[in-house]
Design a protein around this motif. Sequence first.
Motif, PDB file in Angstrom:
ATOM      1  N   ARG A  13       0.871  -1.177   0.000  1.00 12.93           N
ATOM      2  CA  ARG A  13       0.000   0.000   0.000  1.00 12.93           C
ATOM      3  C   ARG A  13       0.911   1.232   0.000  1.00 12.93           C
ATOM      4  NH1 ARG A  13      -4.099   0.165   4.779  1.00 12.93           N
ATOM      5  NH2 ARG A  13      -2.275   0.915   5.926  1.00 12.93           N
ATOM      6  N   LEU A  14       0.980   1.908  -1.133  1.00 12.92           N
ATOM      7  CA  LEU A  14       1.911   3.022  -1.312  1.00 12.92           C
ATOM      8  C   LEU A  14       1.172   4.358  -1.300  1.00 12.92           C
ATOM      9  CD1 LEU A  14       4.015   1.539  -4.268  1.00 12.92           C
ATOM     10  CD2 LEU A  14       4.433   1.266  -1.831  1.00 12.92           C
ATOM     11  N   ASN A  15       1.887   5.399  -0.858  1.00 10.64           N
ATOM     12  CA  ASN A  15       1.293   6.730  -0.962  1.00 10.64           C
ATOM     13  C   ASN A  15       1.362   7.200  -2.419  1.00 10.64           C
ATOM     14  OD1 ASN A  15       3.888   7.831  -1.509  1.00 10.64           O
ATOM     15  ND2 ASN A  15       4.279   8.155   0.679  1.00 10.64           N
ATOM     16  N   GLY A  16       0.758   8.347  -2.702  1.00  9.04           N
ATOM     17  CA  GLY A  16       0.658   8.813  -4.091  1.00  9.04           C
ATOM     18  C   GLY A  16       1.998   8.968  -4.773  1.00  9.04           C
ATOM     19  N   GLY A  17       2.979   9.569  -4.078  1.00  9.08           N
ATOM     20  CA  GLY A  17       4.296   9.789  -4.680  1.00  9.08           C
ATOM     21  C   GLY A  17       5.023   8.504  -4.994  1.00  9.08           C
ATOM     22  N   ASN A  18       5.017   7.575  -4.045  1.00 11.54           N
ATOM     23  CA  ASN A  18       5.694   6.292  -4.263  1.00 11.54           C
ATOM     24  C   ASN A  18       4.987   5.461  -5.340  1.00 11.54           C
ATOM     25  OD1 ASN A  18       7.779   6.666  -2.419  1.00 11.54           O
ATOM     26  ND2 ASN A  18       6.593   5.838  -0.706  1.00 11.54           N
ATOM     27  N   LYS A  19       3.656   5.555  -5.380  1.00  7.08           N
ATOM     28  CA  LYS A  19       2.908   4.816  -6.403  1.00  7.08           C
ATOM     29  C   LYS A  19       3.252   5.334  -7.804  1.00  7.08           C
ATOM     30  CE  LYS A  19      -1.785   3.257  -7.459  1.00  7.08           C
ATOM     31  NZ  LYS A  19      -3.218   3.346  -7.086  1.00  7.08           N
ATOM     32  N   LYS A  20       3.332   6.662  -7.951  1.00  6.16           N
ATOM     33  CA  LYS A  20       3.684   7.250  -9.251  1.00  6.16           C
ATOM     34  C   LYS A  20       5.111   6.857  -9.633  1.00  6.16           C
ATOM     35  CE  LYS A  20       3.344  10.154 -12.776  1.00  6.16           C
ATOM     36  NZ  LYS A  20       4.703  10.072 -13.330  1.00  6.16           N
ATOM     37  N   ARG A  21       6.014   6.857  -8.663  1.00  6.03           N
ATOM     38  CA  ARG A  21       7.393   6.497  -8.949  1.00  6.03           C
ATOM     39  C   ARG A  21       7.499   5.034  -9.391  1.00  6.03           C
ATOM     40  NH1 ARG A  21      12.442   6.264  -4.780  1.00  6.03           N
ATOM     41  NH2 ARG A  21      13.969   5.650  -6.329  1.00  6.03           N
ATOM     42  N   LEU A  22       6.743   4.152  -8.731  1.00  7.43           N
ATOM     43  CA  LEU A  22       6.762   2.736  -9.120  1.00  7.43           C
ATOM     44  C   LEU A  22       6.230   2.568 -10.537  1.00  7.43           C
ATOM     45  CD1 LEU A  22       7.221  -0.232  -8.414  1.00  7.43           C
ATOM     46  CD2 LEU A  22       4.927  -0.283  -7.391  1.00  7.43           C
ATOM     47  N   GLU A  23       5.177   3.297 -10.874  1.00  6.33           N
ATOM     48  CA  GLU A  23       4.622   3.211 -12.237  1.00  6.33           C
ATOM     49  C   GLU A  23       5.661   3.643 -13.269  1.00  6.33           C
ATOM     50  OE1 GLU A  23       1.208   5.689 -11.941  1.00  6.33           O
ATOM     51  OE2 GLU A  23      -0.045   4.162 -10.945  1.00  6.33           O
ATOM     52  N   ASP A  24       6.422   4.683 -12.963  1.00  2.55           N
ATOM     53  CA  ASP A  24       7.468   5.148 -13.884  1.00  2.55           C
ATOM     54  C   ASP A  24       8.568   4.102 -14.037  1.00  2.55           C
ATOM     55  OD1 ASP A  24       6.119   7.519 -14.231  1.00  2.55           O
ATOM     56  OD2 ASP A  24       7.321   8.647 -12.769  1.00  2.55           O
ATOM     57  N   ILE A  25       8.941   3.442 -12.927  1.00  2.00           N
ATOM     58  CA  ILE A  25       9.980   2.402 -12.992  1.00  2.00           C
ATOM     59  C   ILE A  25       9.504   1.234 -13.851  1.00  2.00           C
ATOM     60  CG2 ILE A  25      11.281   0.710 -11.638  1.00  2.00           C
ATOM     61  CD1 ILE A  25      11.253   2.732  -9.321  1.00  2.00           C
ATOM     62  N   VAL A  26       8.239   0.860 -13.689  1.00  2.00           N
ATOM     63  CA  VAL A  26       7.680  -0.252 -14.470  1.00  2.00           C
ATOM     64  C   VAL A  26       7.663   0.095 -15.961  1.00  2.00           C
ATOM     65  CG1 VAL A  26       5.597  -1.609 -14.910  1.00  2.00           C
ATOM     66  CG2 VAL A  26       6.329  -1.178 -12.556  1.00  2.00           C
ATOM     67  N   LEU A  27       7.284   1.339 -16.303  1.00  2.00           N
ATOM     68  CA  LEU A  27       7.297   1.767 -17.701  1.00  2.00           C
ATOM     69  C   LEU A  27       8.716   1.716 -18.273  1.00  2.00           C
ATOM     70  CD1 LEU A  27       4.843   4.816 -17.654  1.00  2.00           C
ATOM     71  CD2 LEU A  27       4.515   2.643 -18.855  1.00  2.00           C
ATOM     72  N   ASN A  28       9.681   2.161 -17.491  1.00  2.00           N
ATOM     73  CA  ASN A  28      11.078   2.125 -17.920  1.00  2.00           C
ATOM     74  C   ASN A  28      11.545   0.687 -18.133  1.00  2.00           C
ATOM     75  OD1 ASN A  28      13.654   3.101 -18.537  1.00  2.00           O
ATOM     76  ND2 ASN A  28      14.306   3.050 -16.404  1.00  2.00           N
ATOM     77  N   LEU A  29      11.133  -0.200 -17.214  1.00  2.00           N
ATOM     78  CA  LEU A  29      11.488  -1.620 -17.340  1.00  2.00           C
ATOM     79  C   LEU A  29      10.931  -2.194 -18.635  1.00  2.00           C
ATOM     80  CD1 LEU A  29      12.590  -4.303 -16.207  1.00  2.00           C
ATOM     81  CD2 LEU A  29      10.427  -4.563 -14.963  1.00  2.00           C
ATOM     82  N   HIS A  30       9.666  -1.890 -18.943  1.00  2.00           N
ATOM     83  CA  HIS A  30       9.045  -2.397 -20.168  1.00  2.00           C
ATOM     84  C   HIS A  30       9.756  -1.853 -21.413  1.00  2.00           C
ATOM     85  CE1 HIS A  30       5.025  -3.265 -17.904  1.00  2.00           C
ATOM     86  NE2 HIS A  30       5.944  -4.186 -17.711  1.00  2.00           N
ATOM     87  N   ARG A  31      10.145  -0.578 -21.388  1.00  2.00           N
ATOM     88  CA  ARG A  31      10.863   0.009 -22.524  1.00  2.00           C
ATOM     89  C   ARG A  31      12.195  -0.706 -22.748  1.00  2.00           C
ATOM     90  NH1 ARG A  31       8.833   5.151 -20.644  1.00  2.00           N
ATOM     91  NH2 ARG A  31      10.729   5.421 -19.394  1.00  2.00           N
ATOM     92  N   LYS A  32      12.912  -0.960 -21.674  1.00  2.00           N
ATOM     93  CA  LYS A  32      14.217  -1.629 -21.797  1.00  2.00           C
ATOM     94  C   LYS A  32      14.054  -3.067 -22.287  1.00  2.00           C
ATOM     95  CE  LYS A  32      16.871   1.133 -18.486  1.00  2.00           C
ATOM     96  NZ  LYS A  32      17.872   1.573 -19.482  1.00  2.00           N
ATOM     97  N   GLN A  33      13.024  -3.747 -21.792  1.00  2.00           N
ATOM     98  CA  GLN A  33      12.785  -5.120 -22.231  1.00  2.00           C
ATOM     99  C   GLN A  33      12.411  -5.156 -23.712  1.00  2.00           C
ATOM    100  OE1 GLN A  33       9.778  -6.333 -19.404  1.00  2.00           O
ATOM    101  NE2 GLN A  33      11.283  -7.294 -18.042  1.00  2.00           N
ATOM    102  N   LYS A  34      11.607  -4.170 -24.155  1.00  2.00           N
ATOM    103  CA  LYS A  34      11.201  -4.105 -25.563  1.00  2.00           C
ATOM    104  C   LYS A  34      12.402  -3.800 -26.446  1.00  2.00           C
ATOM    105  CE  LYS A  34       7.757  -2.003 -28.608  1.00  2.00           C
ATOM    106  NZ  LYS A  34       6.615  -1.035 -28.686  1.00  2.00           N
ATOM    107  N   ALA A  35      13.276  -2.900 -25.980  1.00  2.00           N
ATOM    108  CA  ALA A  35      14.482  -2.566 -26.746  1.00  2.00           C
ATOM    109  C   ALA A  35      15.394  -3.775 -26.843  1.00  2.00           C
ATOM    110  CB  ALA A  35      15.218  -1.402 -26.086  1.00  2.00           C
ATOM    111  N   ALA A  36      15.526  -4.522 -25.731  1.00  2.00           N
ATOM    112  CA  ALA A  36      16.383  -5.717 -25.734  1.00  2.00           C
ATOM    113  C   ALA A  36      15.828  -6.777 -26.675  1.00  2.00           C
ATOM    114  CB  ALA A  36      16.498  -6.280 -24.317  1.00  2.00           C
ATOM    115  N   ASP A  37      14.491  -6.900 -26.735  1.00  2.00           N
ATOM    116  CA  ASP A  37      13.867  -7.876 -27.633  1.00  2.00           C
ATOM    117  C   ASP A  37      14.121  -7.486 -29.089  1.00  2.00           C
ATOM    118  OD1 ASP A  37      12.939  -9.295 -25.493  1.00  2.00           O
ATOM    119  OD2 ASP A  37      10.918  -8.424 -25.535  1.00  2.00           O
ATOM    120  N   ASN A  38      14.031  -6.198 -29.400  1.00  2.00           N
ATOM    121  CA  ASN A  38      14.269  -5.731 -30.769  1.00  2.00           C
ATOM    122  C   ASN A  38      15.707  -6.018 -31.207  1.00  2.00           C
ATOM    123  OD1 ASN A  38      11.658  -4.802 -31.073  1.00  2.00           O
ATOM    124  ND2 ASN A  38      12.146  -2.717 -30.399  1.00  2.00           N
ATOM    125  N   ILE A  39      16.662  -5.746 -30.307  1.00  2.00           N
ATOM    126  CA  ILE A  39      18.077  -6.017 -30.620  1.00  2.00           C
ATOM    127  C   ILE A  39      18.292  -7.500 -30.845  1.00  2.00           C
ATOM    128  CG2 ILE A  39      20.419  -5.994 -29.656  1.00  2.00           C
ATOM    129  CD1 ILE A  39      19.639  -3.386 -28.224  1.00  2.00           C
TER     130      ILE A  39
END
Length: 555
Positions: free
Chosen positions: A515-541
Amino acid sequence: MLPKNLNVAVVEDNELARSNIRNHLLDMGFSDIASFTNGRELKANLKFRHFDILLMDYHLGQNKNGVEVVQELRHLKLLKHATCLMFITADRLPLIIGQIVDIQPEALIVKPYTIGNFSKSVSACVKLHLFLLPIYQLMDQNRLEQALDVAETLCEANQDLRKLNPLIKLKARILTKLERYSQATALYREVLQGSDKVMWAKWGLIQNLFLDNHIQESQSLLHELTKAQLTSNRASEWLARISLDANQYSRAESYMQQIREGDLSLSATRLKAFIYQGLERGKEAIALLERKRESNRSVRERFEEITLDLARCYLFEAEEKASNERANDLNIAKALVGSVGRRSIDGRLAIQKNYMFATIAQLEGNQDKVKEIVDRPGMENLLDAEISTLFDAININYALGKPERAQHLLELSYLKQRENEEGNDKAVSKILLVKNQEVIEERKPKALEINKYGLEKYAAKNYVAALKDFYRAYTLFPREIAFSLNILQSLVEAQIEQFKEISLQELLDELLNRRLNGGNKKRLEDIVLNLHRKQKAADNISQQHEPNSPPAPTS
């Protein structure tokens, strides 16, 4: 022939069954036989005398069952190794038999039995116990090295499997107590090579692998045991405790959910409630304890223990709230604590309640009341106190400006933690100890300072070095969500799947369930988006380097 001077205790709530057992023992030549209807009566007697033999029934009417009684007596050091423990039960349910086997009695007699079978079982058990008695006596004196020497000598001199197997079992237990985990592991493996059905050897192997830091192998063996009805609950509890050691509360919860709520022991219920609290889900912890309390209303001892656990949950909830929002939780806690032990003269319980009342007064901001309670006679007598009581005493003494006294009590808590052999209670007390360490040793300021160094390295894009600092801060103060997020973010940027015992995926799953507060929840969402971008880039390579890879789909 058995010695005639052995004294026997029989604990059985049914008068006719108790009388029959007594008559059978008299026919066998025993004359010094004490009879009790419940564990409280036995405990009162054990404070003044020793019994050579204890015959314990599992079901004890509207009192704690025999397994709970034995666990409590061992915890209080009232039941010695030198006492020959035998269990009697008419219950053949795997859950009940499993609980009895877990505390390792020297014999289990299942009703109905014939007089001949009863006499034969008791006689064989007592004879073996007397053979091993010199080792047990040395263990009670904490002379473990000498006990090991005697066990090894007897092993070398005996080829009778009826004596050799118990000797090996005892030798392995002593090695574990001496922290010679690799030697104990080798002994258990040797037993299991002869037969992989020997359950005491499996549990012993798992315990020593875990203690020797071979976590993955111990987990693998435990997962196998979750598939068997007799061992599934205990294995799930153990897996949950391993998860807690890695600060993986969500994974611990998933293991505890595999156990039916009605099958949860008192210690397992307490463990599950603490897991909910670690996940910031205090209302679920309270609801669980309220249901367990209601279902045990007829068992007074168990009902009162759960009542105090429930009160502690309300105290934890109050601590997390602003001072002007605590009144309701504190009033409920006060009523719960006050309802316990009104007819009891147990000094340990009185001290436990007083320190809980002092904690309530502290949270209310009533310092005069705190001092009045702490100054009451006997409040310094904490050598026999539970770790939960020491937890309250440490915090109160620290708040009263007595850091040396608080530090002394923390050291006493460490000692009790090491001596505690009940796995679930040990895990709960470890959580309380971590909280005390954070207060007494002022871990959070140290952790924040180390975290600051990590942030500087992260800003310089030195992600691996930053990760090391974030991990150090996390180990000092694991409850700080920001440290977990920093580790996750560094793992993603460095593209590392595992750092020490922390897995990227498991940490992500853990945070997604917190159960995260608003700031930590937004930060986690950003980390997850970054993770997905890196995984997609690695798959393309990866696709570009495959010689016959199909073209990427187009819209």
